[in-house]
Design an enzyme around this catalytic site. Structure first.
Site, short mmCIF file in Angstrom:
data_model
loop_
_atom_site.label_atom_id
_atom_site.label_comp_id
_atom_site.label_asym_id
_atom_site.label_seq_id
_atom_site.Cartn_x
_atom_site.Cartn_y
_atom_site.Cartn_z
N GLU A 32 0.91 -1.21 -0.02
CA GLU A 32 0.08 0.10 -0.05
C GLU A 32 0.94 1.51 0.00
O GLU A 32 1.82 1.35 0.85
CB GLU A 32 -0.81 -0.13 1.01
CG GLU A 32 -2.21 0.59 0.89
CD GLU A 32 -3.02 -0.18 -0.25
OE1 GLU A 32 -2.94 0.07 -1.31
OE2 GLU A 32 -3.66 -1.26 0.21
N HIS A 33 0.51 2.30 -0.88
CA HIS A 33 1.23 3.49 -1.01
C HIS A 33 2.45 3.12 -1.55
O HIS A 33 3.43 3.68 -1.24
CB HIS A 33 1.21 4.36 0.19
CG HIS A 33 -0.30 5.00 0.48
ND1 HIS A 33 -0.74 5.98 -0.10
CD2 HIS A 33 -1.10 4.38 1.42
CE1 HIS A 33 -2.04 6.32 0.38
NE2 HIS A 33 -2.40 5.28 1.28
N GLY A 122 -12.74 3.12 -1.60
CA GLY A 122 -11.49 2.69 -1.88
C GLY A 122 -11.29 1.29 -2.49
O GLY A 122 -10.27 0.47 -2.41
N SER A 126 -13.81 4.79 -9.06
CA SER A 126 -13.27 5.60 -10.46
C SER A 126 -12.55 4.99 -11.49
O SER A 126 -12.71 5.31 -12.70
CB SER A 126 -12.71 6.88 -9.71
OG SER A 126 -11.42 6.36 -9.01
N ASP A 170 -4.30 0.92 -9.69
CA ASP A 170 -6.00 0.69 -9.64
C ASP A 170 -6.41 0.47 -11.08
O ASP A 170 -6.90 -0.67 -11.60
CB ASP A 170 -6.58 1.81 -9.27
CG ASP A 170 -6.41 2.20 -7.73
OD1 ASP A 170 -5.66 1.30 -7.17
OD2 ASP A 170 -6.78 3.40 -7.27
N TYR A 220 -3.84 12.35 0.58
CA TYR A 220 -3.30 11.56 -0.51
C TYR A 220 -1.97 12.38 -0.92
O TYR A 220 -0.91 11.98 -1.07
CB TYR A 220 -4.30 10.78 -1.18
CG TYR A 220 -3.61 9.91 -2.32
CD1 TYR A 220 -3.62 8.55 -2.26
CD2 TYR A 220 -2.95 10.42 -3.54
CE1 TYR A 220 -3.04 7.67 -3.08
CE2 TYR A 220 -2.38 9.59 -4.46
CZ TYR A 220 -2.23 8.18 -4.21
OH TYR A 220 -1.95 7.21 -5.23
C1 GLA Z 1 -5.22 4.83 -4.15
C2 GLA Z 1 -4.54 5.25 -5.38
C3 GLA Z 1 -3.39 4.12 -5.87
C4 GLA Z 1 -2.67 3.80 -4.68
C5 GLA Z 1 -3.43 3.46 -3.34
C6 GLA Z 1 -2.48 3.26 -2.40
O1 GLA Z 1 -6.09 3.85 -4.48
O2 GLA Z 1 -5.39 5.48 -6.53
O3 GLA Z 1 -2.80 4.48 -6.77
O4 GLA Z 1 -1.69 4.60 -4.41
O5 GLA Z 1 -4.35 4.40 -3.18
O6 GLA Z 1 -1.93 2.12 -2.42
#
Ligand code: GLA
Length: 385
Positions: A32-33, A122, A126, A170, A220
């Protein structure tokens, strides 16, 4: 489902739909991130997503309708478009804008969208809308754009048209997802490997905090900025292009270069989370679910304490999971600040889990979560009409 949508399409547009498409949402199992730091992620596509039904019209107009939102848009074919307000149709409009910029020739189209993903939770609702639109338009207007270029195009929509500095995970997962597999994706090279994701006697549970995500976008973007600051400072000594280019040992030797302790924590999370993905993908491939589950908990801990993108709602869910014997691992997924957590829950106990976590969470937070289970499904497809 599709039949009812076709019926609605005819009612709305006075003509039958000609083509139908589906793009899923995604959950990220771990990593994540990491995507905007050039490292490894392990997402998979879920079986919820966005349906899009289309039919050409002779009016040279794009007519956007959604069964999820009241707002509609009828807009003539132009050379380019701009984002208007915050409405849902900006996502498909941004895709159209970028397809035009790439020289794809378009014609008027009636479009009906329906999503069964919780919106803004989450699970990449989108990206799902962007990808289903890009894929549909490419098929219908013979754009000849490769799937990988569609991923890049839809990411550009999110970054430039919508204005969120998100990474590529994503759109990639929503496009390339495979049933029963997780994608071990290198976000720098975009090489990926589909890893068998046999959850055995477990369900993949998705627990939506149902928390309104007010600050998610600005927070973010703040994290993206903090990582860029850390990278800049490390580059004084290290010849690297991304934070994920170093392992934790190299990081430890060079962390004195990072002046702000908060920025240091952010970078530490990134470097260690990237290493966890390597271990997790291996554990999954070797069917070591217990080990995988422990890595999920470790990831959550780091997102909570070092990266600070969790919150009392997500922490409450993970805390419940830690104490529920038939959960093998749990963590927040996606950007955080609310949104969803995922958990590996023994199938036999799923109903009890769902009931008890709802009670526990409601008592602590004051409103109920939503609990789902999902299979791991395929990426974007055209559906037989
Ligand atoms: C969101 C963003 C992704 C990613 C995640 C965190 O979903 O759209 O690109 O950075 O957060 O892992």
């Amino acid at each position: 489902m599709l039949d009812s949508l076709k019926h609605q399409f005819s009612n709305l547009f006075g003509q039958e739909s000609k083509n139908s498409f589906f793009a899923p949402g995604r959950v990220n199992l771990i990593g994540e991130h990491i995507d905007y730091n050039g490292g490894l992620v392990l997402p998979c596509a879920v079986t919820f997503g966005t349906y899009l039904l289309t039919a050409p019209n002779n009016d040279g107009v794009f007519r956007f309708r959604s069964t999820n939102f009241e707002e509609t848009l009828d807009i003539p074919l132009q050379d380019s478009y701009q984002k208007t307000g915050k409405e849902w149709y900006n996502y498909p409009l941004g895709v159209i804008h970028n397809l035009l910029a790439q020289g794809v020739r378009l014609q008027g189209l009636d479009l009906l969208f329906y999503g069964d993903l919780p919106i803004g939770a989450g699970l990449s609702s989108s990206a799902s809308v962007e990808v289903v639109t890009a894929f549909a338009f490419d098929q219908l207007f013979k754009g000849g754009i490769s799937k990988l270029d569609l991923v890049k195009l839809t990411k550009k929509v999110e970054n430039e048209f919508i204005g969120v500095n998100s990474g590529i995970m994503d759109q990639f997962a929503v496009t390339f997802g495979e049933a029963g597999k997780a994608l071990k994706l290198n976000c720098e090279t975009l090489d990926y490997e589909a890893v068998d994701c046999d959850l055995g006697d477990h369900y993949l549970a998705i627990i939506n905090t149902n928390k309104p995500r007010k600050l998610a976008e600005s927070k973010y973007n703040e994290r993206v900025q903090e990582c860029s600051t850390a990278l800049g400072e490390l580059q004084q000594n290290l010849n690297i292009a991304n934070l994920c280019d170093i392992d934790s040992e190299t990081f430890d030797k060079n962390k004195h270069l990072i002046s702000d302790p908060i920025v240091l924590n952010r970078a530490k999370h990134v470097v260690e989370e990237n290493e966890r993905v390597i271990l997790a993908a291996k554990a999954l491939a070797e069917n070591r679910l217990q080990d995988f589950g422990q890595l999920m908990y470790a990831s959550h801990d780091s997102l909570k304490n070092l990266y600070e993108v969790s919150g009392v709602e997500l922490d409450t869910i993970v805390e419940f999971c830690l104490n529920f014997p038939d959960v093998t691992g749990a963590r927040m997924t996606g950007a955080g600040f609310g949104g969803c957590a995922i958990a590996l829950v023994k199938k036999d106990s799923f109903e009890t889990f769902s009931k008890e976590i709802t009670e526990y969470y409601t008592e602590k937070i004051g409103y109920a979560p939503s609990v789902y289970s999902s299979e791991i499904g395929p990426g974007v497809i055209e559906l037989p009409n």
